[in-house]
Scaffold this active site. Structure first.
Site, PDB file in Angstrom:
ATOM      1  N   ASP A 165       0.854  -1.191   0.134  1.00 40.47           N
ATOM      2  CA  ASP A 165       0.049   0.042  -0.033  1.00 40.47           C
ATOM      3  C   ASP A 165       0.767   1.208   0.090  1.00 40.47           C
ATOM      4  O   ASP A 165       2.122   1.316   0.406  1.00 40.47           O
ATOM      5  CB  ASP A 165      -0.852   0.104   1.119  1.00 40.47           C
ATOM      6  CG  ASP A 165      -0.217   0.233   2.507  1.00 40.47           C
ATOM      7  OD1 ASP A 165       0.610  -0.957   2.729  1.00 40.47           O
ATOM      8  OD2 ASP A 165      -0.555   0.873   3.365  1.00 40.47           O
ATOM      9  N   GLU A 232       0.118  -1.207   5.674  1.00 41.66           N
ATOM     10  CA  GLU A 232       1.316  -0.601   6.547  1.00 41.66           C
ATOM     11  C   GLU A 232       0.887   0.867   6.936  1.00 41.66           C
ATOM     12  O   GLU A 232       1.089   1.292   8.058  1.00 41.66           O
ATOM     13  CB  GLU A 232       2.699  -0.848   6.066  1.00 41.66           C
ATOM     14  CG  GLU A 232       3.847  -0.493   7.040  1.00 41.66           C
ATOM     15  CD  GLU A 232       4.336   0.755   6.987  1.00 41.66           C
ATOM     16  OE1 GLU A 232       5.353   1.043   7.763  1.00 41.66           O
ATOM     17  OE2 GLU A 232       3.863   1.536   5.807  1.00 41.66           O
TER      18      GLU A 232
END
Length: 554
Positions: A165, A232
């Site tokens: 991400d 994350e």
């Protein structure tokens, strides 16, 4: 895969004098390859002979068992065709938007997660050998674990991690980008776009490295595990937290030889090149400061509204930051010792004070004072505080009945969540009394509830769960750290066609932010946060990370 997610056109092949000859992407790929090739041994201690006892350095680790394969890979990595292919891989990954948001619902209920399937499709099309040669387990739909089993099952696996991400693009800043946020545009020098640095470069570096060594017939002795989270940037609750459970089930608690995740890089300072390996990371806590006072009409104001009181409390916070100290034995103290021993351009007085500080408190305080003139060093040692959010009032002609702010803390590795709470309470209790506010701090009343009060001050934890500083990875006589250090040196030398053990100095350090490793503490005591890319001079992080014009520069 749709056309819009394919990489843009690449430049024409380049000559040997091209700036691509020192491509950072191929350097990172080579680093991962060497680490995998070297991990065959049982992490036996490296015999590096007679060297200084302060900040000892291991020699570069030269291939033995896989020497011919490494020579072949080195030739491949040095070609412009491979470098352009590596650029192609990363540019294509950047072109797939994988933003993660704090307000995402659970996987399966929030359709915004589905964008990660497009990224998975890209990885499958781009790295077919990885998907064919490694066992793939998907966790919570979008978490990825790849396992390449080694020939010796008694050896603990090597664990390489990254995240899929990226931080969301602020809509108001889209027009400020030199190239669109998900263009993956390569201008001959840089790859532009979200994730080009944080952290698709790490993920693609790992995947391309494994793809290439598999293509060249590599059969590992030690099992290699890849784990890629997908949130994350918003805490890893849906990704790494669940991956950790699966990884523990696979090989057990402390079942991995070592873990390498995203982190610091290498660069020049004080006349030498240094690679900083984060062996711990700071803790985390968000403190919400909320003031409540009676409302009313703005035409009849009291001396202080809740907004005004909150403002003065926040001024008090910023006027009294946490006091940093350099502590013997800490990662940053060891980093300072490395500067004193190995860096020729370090000021003489500072060098002397660092070397004497092991046994002299006066020298330690003097070294501390000099080191703290560098903002970066002081920031890494300190518990930091940043007033990141503030809100109060609903209408200009109505007195605000409530105002609040959130203070983000990155907690020093020498401190704790409780010390952070205590500091905040001690700082704000007195001004709360001045404004005649009752005070509730983290669930406990700290004022006499029987005394009439004008309003209330509430201190609370605004984060879902505060995080203590990470355990410190051992570096003294620790074989995994020596293996990583020797790998860094071998990669640095090989990429430049040079020899020698002191071309780059490896030092421990601290990660100021939190990576997915905060969920992996039980998997191994040997956690390293490092990416073998060249960092810009005199900066804590590359330009554009988490903001406008993120780019992967050569």
């Amino acid at each position: 895969m749709s056309t819009k997610n394919k990489p843009g056109p690449l430049p024409e092949p380049v000559s040997a004098q091209s700036p691509l000859r020192n491509s950072k992407m191929t350097s990172f790929v080579a680093f991962i390859a060497i680490l995998c090739l070297l991990a065959w041994h049982s992490f036996r201690r490296v015999n590096y002979g007679s060297i200084d006892s302060i900040c000892p350095q291991v020699p570069e680790l030269i291939q033995e068992k896989n020497y011919e394969l490494w020579e072949s890979l080195s030739n491949i990595y040095s070609t412009d065709s491979f470098k352009l292919k590596a650029i192609d891989w990363l540019a294509g990954a950047v072109q797939v938007p994988t933003e993660s948001y704090e307000d995402f619902g659970p996987v399966g209920t929030d359709p915004r997660w589905e964008r990660f399937q497009v990224f998975h499709d890209y990885l499958l099309a781009t790295f077919p050998l990885v998907h064919a040669g490694l066992e793939l387990t998907k966790v919570n739909t979008y978490g990825l674990i790849f396992v390449r089993k080694g020939s010796e099952s008694v050896l603990k696996p090597l664990l390489l991690t990254a995240h899929q991400d990226v931080v969301p693009v602020e809509p108001a800043t889209v027009d400020q980008w030199t190239h669109s946020p998900f263009s993956g545009y390569f201008d001959g020098e840089m790859i532009w776009g979200k994730g080009s640095i944080d952290d698709k470069s790490g993920l693609i570096g790992i995947m391309s490295s494994i793809e290439t060594i598999l293509e060249n017939g590599y059969k590992p002795t030690r099992t290699v595990v890849l784990a890629f989270g997908f949130d994350e940037e918003s805490g890893g609750v849906h990704g790494a937290k669940m991956l950790a459970v699966q990884l523990k089930e696979m090989f057990g608690e402390n079942g991995y030889a070592m873990l390498v995740d995203e982190g610091w890089s290498y660069g020049e300072q004080f006349g030498r090149v240094t690679a900083t390996v984060a062996t711990t990371e700071k803790g985390y806590m968000d403190v919400r400061v909320e003031v409540k006072t009676p409302g009313g009409h703005s035409s009849l104001p009291p001396p202080h509204t809740s907004v005004g009181i909150l403002a003065q409390l926040l001024v008090e916070v910023e006027a009294n930051p946490f006091k940093p100290h350099l502590v013997r034995g800490s990662p940053m103290y060891k980093s300072a010792q490395c500067l004193a021993v190995h860096f020729p351009d370090l000021p003489k007085r500072l060098r002397q004070d660092i070397l004497r500080s092991e046994h002299s408190d006066n020298a330690l305080r003097s070294a501390e004072k000099q080191l703290f003139t560098t903002t970066g060093f002081k920031t890494l040692v300190s518990t930091t505080q940043a007033i990141a959010m503030v809100q109060g009032g609903v209408k200009v002609n109505a007195l605000p009945e409530r105002a609040w702010a959130v203070i983000n803390h990155r907690i020093s590795t020498e401190s704790s969540v409780d010390e952070t709470k205590t500091h905040t309470i001690n700082l704000l209790e007195s001004p709360a009394n001045v404004f005649n506010l009752s005070c509730v701090a983290f669930g406990a009343s700290i004022t006499d509830s029987s005394t009439p009060m004008y309003g209330t001050l509430t201190l609370s934890d605004a984060s879902e769960e505060p995080l203590e500083p990470a355990p410190i990875t051992p570096t003294d006589n620790a074989a995994p750290f020596e293996l990583l250090s020797g790998t860094i040196k071998a990669t640095f030398n090989s990429h430049r066609g040079i020899e020698g053990d002191d071309n780059i100095i490896v030092t421990p350090g601290i990660a100021p932010g939190n990576t997915d490793t905060k969920h992996y503490w039980k998997l191994t005591p040997h956690i390293f946060r490092y990416g073998h890319v060249r960092g810009p001079a005199a900066r804590l992080s590359p330009p554009g990370v988490h903001t406008v014009n993120e780019c992967y520069f050569r």
